[in-house]
Design a protein around this motif. Sequence first.
Motif, PDB file in Angstrom:
ATOM      1  N   GLU A  26     -82.019   2.848  43.785  1.00  0.00           N
ATOM      2  CA  GLU A  26     -82.324   4.251  44.023  1.00  0.00           C
ATOM      3  C   GLU A  26     -81.971   4.579  45.462  1.00  0.00           C
ATOM      4  OE1 GLU A  26     -85.991   6.138  42.475  1.00  0.00           O
ATOM      5  OE2 GLU A  26     -86.399   6.487  44.590  1.00  0.00           O
ATOM      6  N   GLN A  27     -81.262   5.677  45.628  1.00  0.00           N
ATOM      7  CA  GLN A  27     -80.839   6.072  46.967  1.00  0.00           C
ATOM      8  C   GLN A  27     -81.082   7.553  47.147  1.00  0.00           C
ATOM      9  OE1 GLN A  27     -76.900   4.759  47.817  1.00  0.00           O
ATOM     10  NE2 GLN A  27     -76.675   6.088  49.572  1.00  0.00           N
ATOM     11  N   THR A  28     -81.680   7.922  48.292  1.00  0.00           N
ATOM     12  CA  THR A  28     -81.929   9.323  48.603  1.00  0.00           C
ATOM     13  C   THR A  28     -80.963   9.768  49.686  1.00  0.00           C
ATOM     14  OG1 THR A  28     -84.262   9.073  48.049  1.00  0.00           O
ATOM     15  CG2 THR A  28     -83.672  10.962  49.406  1.00  0.00           C
ATOM     16  N   HIS A  29     -80.383  10.951  49.486  1.00  0.00           N
ATOM     17  CA  HIS A  29     -79.474  11.538  50.465  1.00  0.00           C
ATOM     18  C   HIS A  29     -79.773  13.037  50.498  1.00  0.00           C
ATOM     19  CE1 HIS A  29     -75.822  11.704  52.884  1.00  0.00           C
ATOM     20  NE2 HIS A  29     -75.528  12.815  52.245  1.00  0.00           N
ATOM     21  N   GLY A  30     -80.508  13.465  51.510  1.00  0.00           N
ATOM     22  CA  GLY A  30     -80.933  14.866  51.571  1.00  0.00           C
ATOM     23  C   GLY A  30     -81.813  15.180  50.384  1.00  0.00           C
ATOM     24  N   ASP A  31     -81.453  16.237  49.634  1.00  0.00           N
ATOM     25  CA  ASP A  31     -82.225  16.631  48.455  1.00  0.00           C
ATOM     26  C   ASP A  31     -81.857  15.845  47.200  1.00  0.00           C
ATOM     27  OD1 ASP A  31     -83.657  18.607  49.813  1.00  0.00           O
ATOM     28  OD2 ASP A  31     -82.142  20.138  49.425  1.00  0.00           O
ATOM     29  N   LEU A  32     -80.833  15.005  47.306  1.00  0.00           N
ATOM     30  CA  LEU A  32     -80.348  14.267  46.135  1.00  0.00           C
ATOM     31  C   LEU A  32     -80.949  12.869  46.072  1.00  0.00           C
ATOM     32  CD1 LEU A  32     -76.550  15.187  46.279  1.00  0.00           C
ATOM     33  CD2 LEU A  32     -78.373  16.346  45.004  1.00  0.00           C
ATOM     34  N   VAL A  33     -81.296  12.453  44.849  1.00  0.00           N
ATOM     35  CA  VAL A  33     -81.730  11.085  44.591  1.00  0.00           C
ATOM     36  C   VAL A  33     -80.793  10.532  43.535  1.00  0.00           C
ATOM     37  CG1 VAL A  33     -83.605   9.565  43.863  1.00  0.00           C
ATOM     38  CG2 VAL A  33     -84.132  11.675  45.105  1.00  0.00           C
ATOM     39  N   LEU A  34     -80.146   9.419  43.848  1.00  0.00           N
ATOM     40  CA  LEU A  34     -79.198   8.786  42.932  1.00  0.00           C
ATOM     41  C   LEU A  34     -79.825   7.493  42.429  1.00  0.00           C
ATOM     42  CD1 LEU A  34     -77.528  10.176  45.499  1.00  0.00           C
ATOM     43  CD2 LEU A  34     -75.717   9.743  43.864  1.00  0.00           C
ATOM     44  N   HIS A  35     -79.877   7.347  41.093  1.00  0.00           N
ATOM     45  CA  HIS A  35     -80.553   6.223  40.453  1.00  0.00           C
ATOM     46  C   HIS A  35     -79.566   5.300  39.758  1.00  0.00           C
ATOM     47  CE1 HIS A  35     -84.570   8.110  40.779  1.00  0.00           C
ATOM     48  NE2 HIS A  35     -83.924   9.230  40.569  1.00  0.00           N
ATOM     49  N   HIS A  36     -79.714   4.017  39.981  1.00  0.00           N
ATOM     50  CA  HIS A  36     -79.078   2.933  39.234  1.00  0.00           C
ATOM     51  C   HIS A  36     -77.583   3.155  38.985  1.00  0.00           C
ATOM     52  CE1 HIS A  36     -78.978  -0.644  36.823  1.00  0.00           C
ATOM     53  NE2 HIS A  36     -78.482   0.003  35.810  1.00  0.00           N
ATOM     54  N   ALA A  37     -76.784   3.055  40.038  1.00  0.00           N
ATOM     55  CA  ALA A  37     -75.330   3.108  39.889  1.00  0.00           C
ATOM     56  C   ALA A  37     -74.879   1.785  39.273  1.00  0.00           C
ATOM     57  CB  ALA A  37     -74.667   3.333  41.240  1.00  0.00           C
ATOM     58  N   TRP A  38     -74.201   1.863  38.121  1.00  0.00           N
ATOM     59  CA  TRP A  38     -73.810   0.648  37.414  1.00  0.00           C
ATOM     60  C   TRP A  38     -72.478   0.841  36.714  1.00  0.00           C
ATOM     61  CZ3 TRP A  38     -73.527   0.031  31.957  1.00  0.00           C
ATOM     62  CH2 TRP A  38     -73.926   1.157  31.208  1.00  0.00           C
ATOM     63  N   ALA A  39     -71.855  -0.267  36.372  1.00  0.00           N
ATOM     64  CA  ALA A  39     -70.609  -0.283  35.606  1.00  0.00           C
ATOM     65  C   ALA A  39     -70.663  -1.481  34.675  1.00  0.00           C
ATOM     66  CB  ALA A  39     -69.405  -0.404  36.542  1.00  0.00           C
ATOM     67  N   ARG A  40     -69.875  -1.434  33.621  1.00  0.00           N
ATOM     68  CA  ARG A  40     -69.756  -2.600  32.742  1.00  0.00           C
ATOM     69  C   ARG A  40     -68.626  -3.491  33.248  1.00  0.00           C
ATOM     70  NH1 ARG A  40     -70.025   0.897  27.884  1.00  0.00           N
ATOM     71  NH2 ARG A  40     -72.161   0.807  27.191  1.00  0.00           N
ATOM     72  N   ALA A  41     -68.790  -4.787  33.036  1.00  0.00           N
ATOM     73  CA  ALA A  41     -67.717  -5.726  33.329  1.00  0.00           C
ATOM     74  C   ALA A  41     -66.509  -5.369  32.465  1.00  0.00           C
ATOM     75  CB  ALA A  41     -68.179  -7.152  33.038  1.00  0.00           C
ATOM     76  N   THR A  42     -65.314  -5.593  32.997  1.00  0.00           N
ATOM     77  CA  THR A  42     -64.085  -5.315  32.252  1.00  0.00           C
ATOM     78  C   THR A  42     -63.380  -6.627  31.930  1.00  0.00           C
ATOM     79  OG1 THR A  42     -62.817  -5.079  34.301  1.00  0.00           O
ATOM     80  CG2 THR A  42     -63.737  -3.053  33.333  1.00  0.00           C
ATOM     81  N   PRO A  43     -62.624  -6.649  30.828  1.00  0.00           N
ATOM     82  CA  PRO A  43     -61.841  -7.852  30.536  1.00  0.00           C
ATOM     83  C   PRO A  43     -60.709  -7.982  31.554  1.00  0.00           C
ATOM     84  CG  PRO A  43     -61.449  -6.128  28.894  1.00  0.00           C
ATOM     85  CD  PRO A  43     -62.505  -5.623  29.817  1.00  0.00           C
ATOM     86  N   GLY A  44     -60.253  -9.209  31.781  1.00  0.00           N
ATOM     87  CA  GLY A  44     -59.137  -9.438  32.699  1.00  0.00           C
ATOM     88  C   GLY A  44     -57.932  -8.604  32.279  1.00  0.00           C
ATOM     89  N   GLY A  45     -57.233  -8.038  33.234  1.00  0.00           N
ATOM     90  CA  GLY A  45     -56.060  -7.231  32.938  1.00  0.00           C
ATOM     91  C   GLY A  45     -56.353  -5.768  32.651  1.00  0.00           C
ATOM     92  N   ALA A  46     -57.633  -5.410  32.503  1.00  0.00           N
ATOM     93  CA  ALA A  46     -57.969  -4.006  32.246  1.00  0.00           C
ATOM     94  C   ALA A  46     -57.583  -3.177  33.470  1.00  0.00           C
ATOM     95  CB  ALA A  46     -59.451  -3.841  31.950  1.00  0.00           C
ATOM     96  N   LYS A  47     -57.014  -2.024  33.232  1.00  0.00           N
ATOM     97  CA  LYS A  47     -56.600  -1.144  34.327  1.00  0.00           C
ATOM     98  C   LYS A  47     -57.567   0.008  34.545  1.00  0.00           C
ATOM     99  CE  LYS A  47     -52.973  -3.468  35.295  1.00  0.00           C
ATOM    100  NZ  LYS A  47     -53.083  -4.387  36.382  1.00  0.00           N
ATOM    101  N   THR A  48     -58.550   0.158  33.662  1.00  0.00           N
ATOM    102  CA  THR A  48     -59.538   1.220  33.812  1.00  0.00           C
ATOM    103  C   THR A  48     -60.950   0.659  33.661  1.00  0.00           C
ATOM    104  OG1 THR A  48     -59.486   1.800  31.462  1.00  0.00           O
ATOM    105  CG2 THR A  48     -58.002   3.022  32.916  1.00  0.00           C
ATOM    106  N   GLY A  49     -61.883   1.363  34.259  1.00  0.00           N
ATOM    107  CA  GLY A  49     -63.295   1.050  34.133  1.00  0.00           C
ATOM    108  C   GLY A  49     -64.067   2.334  34.360  1.00  0.00           C
ATOM    109  N   ALA A  50     -65.362   2.266  34.238  1.00  0.00           N
ATOM    110  CA  ALA A  50     -66.184   3.453  34.445  1.00  0.00           C
ATOM    111  C   ALA A  50     -67.481   3.045  35.120  1.00  0.00           C
ATOM    112  CB  ALA A  50     -66.470   4.159  33.128  1.00  0.00           C
TER     113      ALA A  50
END
Length: 167
Positions: A26-50
């Motif tokens: 959890e991170q607070t920046h001014g009036d914004l609170v951002l919770h649990h920034a995460w991504a899924r692992a990608t297979p080798g060679g993958a060119k995209t992720g989210a």
Amino acid sequence: MTKFIIRSLTLVFAMAAFIMTATAHEQTHGDLVLHHAWARATPGGAKTGAAYVRIENHGMQADKLIGAAADIAAKVEIHNMSMENEVMVMKPAGDLEIPAHGTVELKPHGLHIMLMGLKQPLKEGDTFPVTLTFEKAGPVDLQVVVEATDSTGTGHDGPEDGEEHTH
């Protein structure tokens, strides 16, 4: 008695570690609170992720997410996934309004941070920085935690992040 003390201390340390981990997501920046920034692992060679994050605005005015950047990818955009005529469509979302006293969740099957041209696979347990730029709050640096390929992160099922898609 000694076993009781050891068990009690173990429980206290486990709870402290859990609280520290939760706080780290959890991170607070001014009036914004951002919770649990995460991504899924990608297979080798993958060119995209989210990557995904929940953004709360505790302020009296709306703010807008107007950009994103990460050294781990050649290009980073905020995308939206939707169903159109029974076909899954993914496209840039443009500026994303974070309403006053509102929440926007970037999650699988919806809005997300699209990482295109990955320079390396996203490996479970790793972290990487992403900078989100807001119209009013300015830039916010997040540490994104890479979770297992089958992770649901915030409790939502989603597509495989390693899948290629075109625009």
